[in-house]
Design an enzyme around this catalytic site. Structure first.
Site, PDB file in Angstrom:
ATOM      1  N   LYS A  44       0.846  -1.208   0.000  1.00 20.06           N
ATOM      2  CA  LYS A  44       0.000   0.000   0.000  1.00 20.06           C
ATOM      3  C   LYS A  44       0.883   1.261   0.000  1.00 20.06           C
ATOM      4  CE  LYS A  44      -0.327  -0.219   5.041  1.00 20.06           C
ATOM      5  NZ  LYS A  44      -1.101  -0.833   6.146  1.00 20.06           N
ATOM      6  N   ARG A 142     -11.125   0.144  14.283  1.00 21.97           N
ATOM      7  CA  ARG A 142     -10.808   0.907  13.081  1.00 21.97           C
ATOM      8  C   ARG A 142     -11.768   0.511  11.970  1.00 21.97           C
ATOM      9  NH1 ARG A 142      -4.851   0.980  10.256  1.00 21.97           N
ATOM     10  NH2 ARG A 142      -5.401  -1.155   9.713  1.00 21.97           N
ATOM     11  N   HIS A 171      -6.923  -7.143  12.384  1.00 19.92           N
ATOM     12  CA  HIS A 171      -5.643  -6.418  12.465  1.00 19.92           C
ATOM     13  C   HIS A 171      -5.379  -6.090  13.927  1.00 19.92           C
ATOM     14  CE1 HIS A 171      -2.293  -4.256  10.825  1.00 19.92           C
ATOM     15  NE2 HIS A 171      -2.698  -3.077  11.250  1.00 19.92           N
ATOM     16  N   ARG A 227       0.696 -11.300   6.689  1.00 24.49           N
ATOM     17  CA  ARG A 227       0.427 -10.077   5.908  1.00 24.49           C
ATOM     18  C   ARG A 227       1.483  -9.042   6.268  1.00 24.49           C
ATOM     19  NH1 ARG A 227      -4.829  -9.483   8.107  1.00 24.49           N
ATOM     20  NH2 ARG A 227      -4.037  -7.701   9.233  1.00 24.49           N
ATOM     21  N   TYR A 271      14.790  30.959   5.652  1.00 25.07           N
ATOM     22  CA  TYR A 271      13.672  31.759   6.165  1.00 25.07           C
ATOM     23  C   TYR A 271      13.841  32.060   7.643  1.00 25.07           C
ATOM     24  CZ  TYR A 271      11.131  30.681   1.861  1.00 25.07           C
ATOM     25  OH  TYR A 271      10.740  30.570   0.557  1.00 25.07           O
ATOM     26  N   CYS A 319      13.276  24.345   3.603  1.00 25.10           N
ATOM     27  CA  CYS A 319      12.291  24.999   2.725  1.00 25.10           C
ATOM     28  C   CYS A 319      11.459  23.932   2.005  1.00 25.10           C
ATOM     29  CB  CYS A 319      13.000  25.873   1.698  1.00 25.10           C
ATOM     30  SG  CYS A 319      14.221  27.002   2.416  1.00 25.10           S
ATOM     31  N   MET A 320      10.543  24.386   1.159  1.00 25.53           N
ATOM     32  CA  MET A 320       9.678  23.434   0.460  1.00 25.53           C
ATOM     33  C   MET A 320      10.481  22.533  -0.482  1.00 25.53           C
ATOM     34  SD  MET A 320       6.258  24.071  -1.844  1.00 25.53           S
ATOM     35  CE  MET A 320       5.377  24.973  -0.592  1.00 25.53           C
ATOM     36  N   ASP A 321      11.488  23.087  -1.149  1.00 32.51           N
ATOM     37  CA  ASP A 321      12.189  22.338  -2.188  1.00 32.51           C
ATOM     38  C   ASP A 321      13.698  22.268  -1.987  1.00 32.51           C
ATOM     39  OD1 ASP A 321       9.635  22.473  -3.663  1.00 32.51           O
ATOM     40  OD2 ASP A 321      10.179  24.590  -3.791  1.00 32.51           O
TER      41      ASP A 321
HETATM   42  C1  LIG Z   1      -0.459  -1.848   6.832  1.00 32.67           C
HETATM   43  C2  LIG Z   1      -1.126  -3.107   7.217  1.00 32.67           C
HETATM   44  C3  LIG Z   1      -0.382  -4.294   7.352  1.00 32.67           C
HETATM   45  C4  LIG Z   1       1.130  -4.342   7.305  1.00 32.67           C
HETATM   46  O1  LIG Z   1       1.632  -3.885   8.541  1.00 32.67           O
HETATM   47  P1  LIG Z   1       3.215  -3.845   8.836  1.00 32.67           P
HETATM   48  O2  LIG Z   1       3.295  -3.417  10.252  1.00 32.67           O
HETATM   49  O3  LIG Z   1       3.778  -2.851   7.898  1.00 32.67           O
HETATM   50  O4  LIG Z   1       3.713  -5.214   8.585  1.00 32.67           O
HETATM   51  C5  LIG Z   1      -1.073  -5.464   7.578  1.00 32.67           C
HETATM   52  N1  LIG Z   1      -2.423  -5.462   7.674  1.00 32.67           N
HETATM   53  C6  LIG Z   1      -3.162  -4.350   7.578  1.00 32.67           C
HETATM   54  C7  LIG Z   1      -4.634  -4.424   7.709  1.00 32.67           C
HETATM   55  C8  LIG Z   1      -2.541  -3.136   7.363  1.00 32.67           C
HETATM   56  O5  LIG Z   1      -3.277  -2.024   7.292  1.00 32.67           O
END
Ligand SMILES: *Cc1c(COP(=O)(O)O)cnc(C)c1O
Length: 387
Positions: A44, A142, A171, A227, A271, A319-321
């Site tokens: 992700k 969540r 999770h 995961r 700045y 700065c920004m850049d």
């Molecule tokens: C981001 C996420 C993961 C991975 O978590 P890590 O701590 O980066 O291994 C697994 N499951 C869900 C639902 C997540 O949102």
């Protein structure tokens, strides 16, 4: 001095991604798992800023079985990049995306009956069956259906022939804390919910709940599939996992010096002129990387960079850049480059130069955040060079 240096032509600022390290980390995490446990690699947020398609392909070569993303657009980008493995979306997207989900064969998280049935309608109309992962909330509050209501939700959607459950997941909120009571409670609630679905004769699909810390620290919750995310990028989710698995950081951030000035004592920098040159023989060097590139402004006057294998102090506001740093010439004390620096010299903001390293953990600590955010931020605008 800096290994594998390749620089984009249009800007003296870039991110280096070590795909060999991605492969090694994937294999190292896979070694924490039983042979028959599947591996879902979390890519992700453009693989935590590292580039999702290139990283996913590297992970595939080291044994990734499936991938996970956060949004429909991220799933589409992976498919268009040539990834054919199952792709889960770790949240339930708006119902308006159902057609895209079906077209691109993505498997969203499901916890609302209305979404599940709309997805089923959409798939059925296309003569397909859409797969999904049932999201169960076991204590993080969540996403997901409350663990007590998981079976009831399944019963209310299972009649629909346009959808099929590919997985059931939860999770953890505290998988990075060893011997944590809340973690055990979540694991127990998850098992209960899964067993109730099983006992009702419904197919749970692949049962999964282990993120990186749980994959490394808690083998008993590996279930059908792990995961993992952060570990793939060579970063540890907790101090406890250091020493348990050998991970190699994947991302480096580098730039080149666009200007070197040797101002008079008292001259201000950036700045607000919050820094003033304190003594003679100070070089003030400019690097074209700023907070819009993910270098948090909170790091102003609170970070170092590496040049020619030496540490130098960043000075003045970021700065920004662009940002500036100082080089103290002929200084026998701490910040002591052996030679003056020059226009075009390579500066390491994150990563290794010679004997010195700046890690995402160092930077996270200085910023008051976690390594996850540091690398995500650098993925925002800088061009990625794969080495
Ligand atoms: C981001 C996420 C993961 C991975 O978590 P890590 O701590 O980066 O291994 C697994 N499951 C869900 C639902 C997540 O949102």
């Amino acid at each position: 001095m800096v290994r594998g240096l390749r620089c984009p032509e249009d800007r003296w600022a870039w991110v280096e991604i070590d795909l060999d390290a991605v492969r090694q980390n994937t294999a190292a995490i896979k070694r924490c798992m039983d042979r028959d446990t599947l591996m879902m690699c979390v890519v992700k947020a453009d693989a935590y800023g590292h580039g999702a398609v290139r990283c996913a392909k590297a992970m595939k070569r080291s044994g990734a079985d499936q991938f996970a993303v956060a949004t429909v657009a991220e799933g589409v980008a992976l498919r268009e990049g040539g990834i054919s493995e199952p792709i889960a979306i770790l949240s339930e997207p708006p119902v308006e995306t159902a057609q895209t989900i079906v077209d691109y064969d993505l498997s969203p998280a499901v916890f609302n009956q209305s979404f599940a049935l709309a997805l089923g309608e959409c798939a059925a109309a296309a003569g397909k069956v859409a797969t999904y992962h049932l999201a169960i909330d076991t204590g993080m509050t969540r996403i997901g259906v409350n663990w007590r209501d998981a079976l009831e939700l399944r019963r209310s959607i299972d009649f629909h022939r346009g959808i099929e459950c590919a997985g059931t997941f939860t999770h953890f909120a505290t998988a990075d804390v060893p011997r944590d009571w809340d973690f055990s409670m979540q694991a127990r609630r998850f098992s209960e919910a899964v067993e109730s679905i099983d006992a009702a004769g419904l197919d749970t699909g692949l049962v999964h709940c282990a993120n990186t810390p749980a994959t490394i620290l808690h083998p008993r919750v590996h279930m059908d599939m792990c995961r993992a995310g952060i570990g793939l990028y060579g970063l540890h989710p907790a101090n406890e996992t250091r020493g348990m698995v050998d991970l190699k950081p994947v991302m480096s951030v580098r730039g080149r010096i666009t200007r070197v000035e040797r101002p008079e004592v008292g001259t201000g920098v950036s700045y607000g002129l919050s820094y003033r040159v304190p003594k003679p023989n100070i070089q003030i060097c400019t690097v074209p990387i700023g907070y819009a590139d993910g270098l948090s402004r909170n790091l102003s006057s609170n970070m170092d960079v590496l040049v020619n294998g030496e540490r130098c102090r960043q000075v003045g506001r970021i700065c920004m850049d662009q940002f500036m740093f100082e080089v103290s010439i002929n200084n026998v004390r701490a910040y002591k480059p052996t030679r003056a620096v020059a226009y075009g010299d390579v500066v390491t903001i994150l990563g290794t130069d010679g004997e010195e390293s700046i890690t995402a953990d160092d930077m996270a600590q200085r910023r008051g955040t976690i390594n996850y955010e540091v690398v995500c931020d650098f993925g925002l605008r800088l061009q990625k060079i794969y080495v």
